[in-house]
Design a protein around this motif. Structure first.
Motif, PDB file in Angstrom:
ATOM      1  N   ALA A   1      43.251  41.049  29.904  1.00  0.00           N
ATOM      2  CA  ALA A   1      43.515  40.419  31.200  1.00  0.00           C
ATOM      3  C   ALA A   1      44.521  41.227  32.000  1.00  0.00           C
ATOM      4  CB  ALA A   1      44.032  38.995  30.981  1.00  0.00           C
ATOM      5  N   PHE A   2      45.533  41.760  31.338  1.00  0.00           N
ATOM      6  CA  PHE A   2      46.539  42.577  32.026  1.00  0.00           C
ATOM      7  C   PHE A   2      45.901  43.792  32.677  1.00  0.00           C
ATOM      8  CE2 PHE A   2      49.446  46.214  31.875  1.00  0.00           C
ATOM      9  CZ  PHE A   2      50.486  45.743  32.662  1.00  0.00           C
ATOM     10  N   PHE A   3      45.043  44.484  31.952  1.00  0.00           N
ATOM     11  CA  PHE A   3      44.372  45.671  32.499  1.00  0.00           C
ATOM     12  C   PHE A   3      43.529  45.307  33.716  1.00  0.00           C
ATOM     13  CE2 PHE A   3      45.864  47.966  28.976  1.00  0.00           C
ATOM     14  CZ  PHE A   3      45.479  49.294  29.058  1.00  0.00           C
ATOM     15  N   ALA A   4      42.793  44.219  33.614  1.00  0.00           N
ATOM     16  CA  ALA A   4      41.896  43.830  34.713  1.00  0.00           C
ATOM     17  C   ALA A   4      42.678  43.384  35.937  1.00  0.00           C
ATOM     18  CB  ALA A   4      40.966  42.718  34.241  1.00  0.00           C
ATOM     19  N   LEU A   5      43.669  42.538  35.745  1.00  0.00           N
ATOM     20  CA  LEU A   5      44.427  41.997  36.870  1.00  0.00           C
ATOM     21  C   LEU A   5      45.280  43.075  37.539  1.00  0.00           C
ATOM     22  CD1 LEU A   5      45.495  38.570  35.328  1.00  0.00           C
ATOM     23  CD2 LEU A   5      43.737  38.974  37.069  1.00  0.00           C
ATOM     24  N   ARG A   6      45.838  43.957  36.757  1.00  0.00           N
ATOM     25  CA  ARG A   6      46.708  45.002  37.308  1.00  0.00           C
ATOM     26  C   ARG A   6      45.918  46.010  38.138  1.00  0.00           C
ATOM     27  NH1 ARG A   6      51.825  46.823  36.387  1.00  0.00           N
ATOM     28  NH2 ARG A   6      52.232  49.051  36.706  1.00  0.00           N
ATOM     29  N   SER A   7      44.713  46.353  37.694  1.00  0.00           N
ATOM     30  CA  SER A   7      43.904  47.353  38.394  1.00  0.00           C
ATOM     31  C   SER A   7      43.046  46.745  39.500  1.00  0.00           C
ATOM     32  CB  SER A   7      42.996  48.081  37.407  1.00  0.00           C
ATOM     33  OG  SER A   7      42.028  47.186  36.876  1.00  0.00           O
ATOM     34  N   GLY A   8      42.768  45.444  39.381  1.00  0.00           N
ATOM     35  CA  GLY A   8      41.877  44.806  40.339  1.00  0.00           C
ATOM     36  C   GLY A   8      40.412  45.054  40.049  1.00  0.00           C
ATOM     37  N   LYS A   9      40.125  45.722  38.937  1.00  0.00           N
ATOM     38  CA  LYS A   9      38.739  46.011  38.553  1.00  0.00           C
ATOM     39  C   LYS A   9      38.407  45.239  37.283  1.00  0.00           C
ATOM     40  CE  LYS A   9      38.692  50.677  40.518  1.00  0.00           C
ATOM     41  NZ  LYS A   9      38.472  52.119  40.236  1.00  0.00           N
ATOM     42  N   ALA A  10      37.413  44.390  37.375  1.00  0.00           N
ATOM     43  CA  ALA A  10      37.070  43.536  36.231  1.00  0.00           C
ATOM     44  C   ALA A  10      36.637  44.348  35.016  1.00  0.00           C
ATOM     45  CB  ALA A  10      35.961  42.560  36.625  1.00  0.00           C
TER      46      ALA A  10
END
Length: 244
Positions: free
Chosen positions: A105-114
């Motif tokens: 979730a951190f990776f997705a939310l931080r980058s904005g890419k699901a």
């Protein structure tokens, strides 16, 4: 994002054989099977390690909502955790999955890419595969340490070449699912556009099923073997784990 079942009958035999510190084993294979069952938490532990990740991935594929997917994964983990706490048993495998979901979730939310929610799992599998291959190459296969951590003596298994060979074979069986996931999922991740719709099903299909296949093959290999159990290894296996 682990690691997480039709091995039930064969694996379930392990706890009965290994439930007491004074249980005796006649072959290396019987001892290893019993100790791997302890280390993996049996069928229930493997299921608990997989369910929250499946809930997260499945929800995201269906809704394309990272926050909702995180909620589903966390909710599944919390439910399993409450059951464990009510039964006063170890929540280790549930907590492992919870950490994996949080990192995704951190990776997705931080980058904005699901699709970046799947990158940590790909990286982790690549790292696991590389580390295990290296351990085999230097003749210190990872499976030996898994067993050693249960017996309380992390290197006793190294004294018997037959055990080292067996642990190397078992470690290769753990390498294969990790390598297959990277080989399939990383090219999808690198493709143009949002590939989360493909990565989600690929992660589910190559997660639990591949793990079960690897473990089933390990059980089959262990069931076939009849390597004599030598004294130093027998003593390490039969000694009760330290409670310090």
């Amino acid at each position: 994002m682990a690691p997480g079942a039709s091995t039930g009958g064969a694996i379930a035999a392990g706890p009965a054989a290994a439930s007491g510190g004074d249980a005796a084993h006649d072959t290396v294979e019987a001892a290893v099977r019993a100790q791997l069952t302890k280390a993996l938490g049996g069928v229930r532990g493997m299921i608990e390690a997989a369910v929250p990740t499946i809930a997260f991935t499945g929800t995201y594929v269906g809704t394309e909502d990272v926050k909702l997917a995180v909620g589903a994964g966390v909710g599944a983990a919390v439910l399993l955790l409450l059951v464990r706490l009510a039964q006063r048993s170890s929540p280790q495998f549930v907590l492992n999955s919870l950490v994996g979901i949080a990192i995704a979730a951190f990776f997705a939310l931080r980058s904005g890419k699901a699709e970046n929610a799947f990158l940590p799992g790909i990286m982790l599998n690549a790292g696991y595969a590389a580390a295990m291959i290296f351990s085999i190459a230097v003749r210190w296969p990872v499976v030996g340490f898994v067993i050693g951590s249960v017996t309380g003596d992390p290197t006793a298994w190294r004294s018997d070449p037959g055990i080292v060979k067996l642990c190397s074979r078992l470690t290769w069986l753990l390498v294969l699912p990790c390598a297959a996931r990277v080989a399939v999922q990383y090219p999808i991740y690198l493709a143009d556009g949002d590939q989360s719709g493909l990565l989600g099903p690929a992660k589910i299909a190559m997660g639990w099923p591949l793990q079960v296949a690897a473990l089933a093959t390990m059980v089959w290999l262990l069931a076939r073997g009849r390597t004599p159990l030598h004294s130093p290894w027998r003593q390490a296996l039969e000694r009760p784990p330290s409670t310090d």
